[in-house]
Write a protein that holds these residues in place. Structure first.
Motif, PDB file in Angstrom:
ATOM      1  N   VAL A 116       0.847  -1.185   0.000  1.00  0.00           N
ATOM      2  CA  VAL A 116       0.000   0.000   0.000  1.00  0.00           C
ATOM      3  C   VAL A 116       0.883   1.235   0.000  1.00  0.00           C
ATOM      4  O   VAL A 116       1.731   1.405   0.882  1.00  0.00           O
ATOM      5  N   VAL A 117       0.684   2.113  -0.992  1.00  0.00           N
ATOM      6  CA  VAL A 117       1.390   3.394  -1.045  1.00  0.00           C
ATOM      7  C   VAL A 117       0.470   4.452  -0.460  1.00  0.00           C
ATOM      8  O   VAL A 117      -0.673   4.599  -0.902  1.00  0.00           O
ATOM      9  N   LEU A 118       0.976   5.181   0.522  1.00  0.00           N
ATOM     10  CA  LEU A 118       0.183   6.222   1.167  1.00  0.00           C
ATOM     11  C   LEU A 118       0.751   7.591   0.832  1.00  0.00           C
ATOM     12  O   LEU A 118       1.946   7.826   0.959  1.00  0.00           O
ATOM     13  N   GLN A 119      -0.081   8.479   0.419  1.00  0.00           N
ATOM     14  CA  GLN A 119       0.316   9.868   0.175  1.00  0.00           C
ATOM     15  C   GLN A 119      -0.141  10.703   1.362  1.00  0.00           C
ATOM     16  O   GLN A 119       0.544  10.844   2.346  1.00  0.00           O
ATOM     17  N   ALA A 120      -1.336  11.223   1.280  1.00  0.00           N
ATOM     18  CA  ALA A 120      -1.937  11.954   2.388  1.00  0.00           C
ATOM     19  C   ALA A 120      -3.306  11.336   2.658  1.00  0.00           C
ATOM     20  O   ALA A 120      -3.879  10.662   1.804  1.00  0.00           O
ATOM     21  N   GLY A 121      -3.820  11.564   3.825  1.00  0.00           N
ATOM     22  CA  GLY A 121      -5.126  11.018   4.151  1.00  0.00           C
ATOM     23  C   GLY A 121      -5.052   9.547   4.492  1.00  0.00           C
ATOM     24  O   GLY A 121      -4.143   9.095   5.168  1.00  0.00           O
ATOM     25  N   GLU A 122      -6.014   8.780   3.981  1.00  0.00           N
ATOM     26  CA  GLU A 122      -6.110   7.380   4.352  1.00  0.00           C
ATOM     27  C   GLU A 122      -6.528   6.545   3.147  1.00  0.00           C
ATOM     28  O   GLU A 122      -6.948   7.065   2.119  1.00  0.00           O
ATOM     29  N   ARG A 123      -6.419   5.230   3.318  1.00  0.00           N
ATOM     30  CA  ARG A 123      -6.774   4.323   2.236  1.00  0.00           C
ATOM     31  C   ARG A 123      -7.337   3.043   2.838  1.00  0.00           C
ATOM     32  O   ARG A 123      -6.836   2.549   3.851  1.00  0.00           O
ATOM     33  N   ASP A 124      -8.367   2.507   2.205  1.00  0.00           N
ATOM     34  CA  ASP A 124      -8.976   1.271   2.686  1.00  0.00           C
ATOM     35  C   ASP A 124      -8.334   0.056   2.021  1.00  0.00           C
ATOM     36  O   ASP A 124      -8.082   0.047   0.812  1.00  0.00           O
ATOM     37  N   VAL A 125      -8.094  -0.947   2.834  1.00  0.00           N
ATOM     38  CA  VAL A 125      -7.698  -2.269   2.355  1.00  0.00           C
ATOM     39  C   VAL A 125      -8.927  -3.160   2.491  1.00  0.00           C
ATOM     40  O   VAL A 125      -9.490  -3.293   3.584  1.00  0.00           O
ATOM     41  N   VAL A 126      -9.367  -3.745   1.396  1.00  0.00           N
ATOM     42  CA  VAL A 126     -10.590  -4.545   1.384  1.00  0.00           C
ATOM     43  C   VAL A 126     -10.243  -6.005   1.665  1.00  0.00           C
ATOM     44  O   VAL A 126      -9.410  -6.603   0.966  1.00  0.00           O
ATOM     45  N   VAL A 127     -10.872  -6.558   2.681  1.00  0.00           N
ATOM     46  CA  VAL A 127     -10.717  -7.969   3.036  1.00  0.00           C
ATOM     47  C   VAL A 127     -11.986  -8.683   2.586  1.00  0.00           C
ATOM     48  O   VAL A 127     -13.071  -8.447   3.146  1.00  0.00           O
ATOM     49  N   ARG A 128     -11.875  -9.531   1.560  1.00  0.00           N
ATOM     50  CA  ARG A 128     -13.045 -10.171   0.964  1.00  0.00           C
ATOM     51  C   ARG A 128     -13.027 -11.672   1.262  1.00  0.00           C
ATOM     52  O   ARG A 128     -12.050 -12.363   0.963  1.00  0.00           O
ATOM     53  N   ASN A 129     -14.099 -12.152   1.848  1.00  0.00           N
ATOM     54  CA  ASN A 129     -14.184 -13.553   2.256  1.00  0.00           C
ATOM     55  C   ASN A 129     -15.101 -14.323   1.314  1.00  0.00           C
ATOM     56  O   ASN A 129     -16.322 -14.155   1.348  1.00  0.00           O
ATOM     57  N   THR A 130     -14.512 -15.162   0.450  1.00  0.00           N
ATOM     58  CA  THR A 130     -15.304 -16.032  -0.418  1.00  0.00           C
ATOM     59  C   THR A 130     -15.278 -17.468   0.090  1.00  0.00           C
ATOM     60  O   THR A 130     -15.635 -18.398  -0.636  1.00  0.00           O
TER      61      THR A 130
END
Length: 212
Positions: free
Chosen positions: A126-140
Motif C-alpha cells: 500500500v502506497v500512502l500519500q496523504a489522508g487514508e486508504r482502505d484495504v478490502v478484506v473479501r471472504n469467499t
C-alpha cells in the motif's frame, strides 16, 4: 524527423528463481546472505529491500549491481520469512516472501498464499500519500474468517490502522481495514500484519510505504 517514442516504463521485476542463500550462517547470531544471481532484477538498477517478517529489525537495503545481481546480509534463522521488494525511485516490484529452509539454512521457498478464498486488495503493498486508504478484506470462503487486532511490525513511522481490535468477516462478505499516515514517526515504511485466527491460522502481510 519524427520524435522517437519513449521506451515503456514498467515496474521492476524480481526473478525469485535466481535468489537463494549463500555461505554459512554465524553460530551466535545467524546472518543469512541472500544472494541474487545475475539477471535476478530487471531492469538492473536501484536497491533491494529485505525485511525479516519474524523480527523487529529494520529492513536491510542492498545495492543492485549492473548485471542484476545483489547480496544482502540479513539477521535471520530457520523458518523465518524474508520479504523482498525491488525499489527503483518511486517504482517498486510486488513484494515476494521467501521462507528460509534447512538446518543450517541452505535454501529458500516461496510462500504460498494462505487461505486462497480470502483475498486482500491491495494484496501486499500500500502506497500512502496523504489522508487514508482502505484495504478490502473479501471472504469467499464457506465459513466466517476471524482476524486478530491488526498490528504494525515496528511502529516507528507515522502509520495508523483501524479497526484496532479483532474482527470477523462473514462468509460471502467484505470488511475494510483503513490505513493512514497522519501520526508521528520518521521511518518511511512499515509492515501491517493481518493475522487470521480461524478457520485456519495464518497471516497476511501488507507493506506500507510513503513516497521518498
Amino acid at each position: 524527423m519524427s520524435p522517437q517514442p519513449s521506451p515503456p516504463v514498467h515496474e521492476p521485476i524480481l526473478d525469485t528463481g535466481l535468489v537463494g542463500v549463500s555461505g554459512d550462517p554465524q553460530v551466535l547470531r545467524q546472518q543469512v546472505f541472500l544472494k541474487g544471481e545475475p539477471g535476478a532484477v530487471e531492469p538492473a538498477e536501484g536497491v533491494v529491500v529485505v525485511t525479516n517478517l519474524d523480527s523487529a529489525d529494520a529492513p536491510v537495503i542492498a545495492e543492485i549491481n549492473r548485471d542484476g545481481s545483489f547480496l544482502a546480509a540479513v539477521d535471520a534463522s530457520t523458518d523465518q520469512v524474508l520479504r523482498i521488494q525491488v525499489k527503483q525511485g518511486e517504482r517498486r516490484s510486488e513484494p515476494v516472501d521467501l521462507l528460509l529452509a534447512g538446518e543450517p539454512i541452505n535454501a529458500t521457498q516461496t510462500m504460498l498464499a494462505h487461505l486462497p478464498c480470502l483475498t486482500i486488495e491491495p494484496a501486499a503493498w500500500v502506497v500512502l500519500q496523504a489522508g487514508e486508504r482502505d484495504v478490502v478484506v473479501r471472504n469467499t470462503c464457506a465459513e466466517e474468517v476471524s482476524i486478530g487486532a491488526p498490528r504494525l511490525r515496528r511502529g516507528a513511522g507515522p502509520f495508523g490502522v483501524s479497526p484496532a481490535e479483532a474482527f470477523v468477516v462473514p462468509a460471502g462478505e467484505s470488511a475494510a481495514v483503513t490505513v493512514r499516515a497522519d501520526g508521528e514517526g520518521v521511518e518511511r515504511e512499515d509492515v501491517l500484519f493481518l493475522e487470521v485466527t480461524a478457520p485456519e491460522p495464518g497471516r497476511r502481510v501488507l507493506t506500507l510505504t510513503l513516497p521518498d
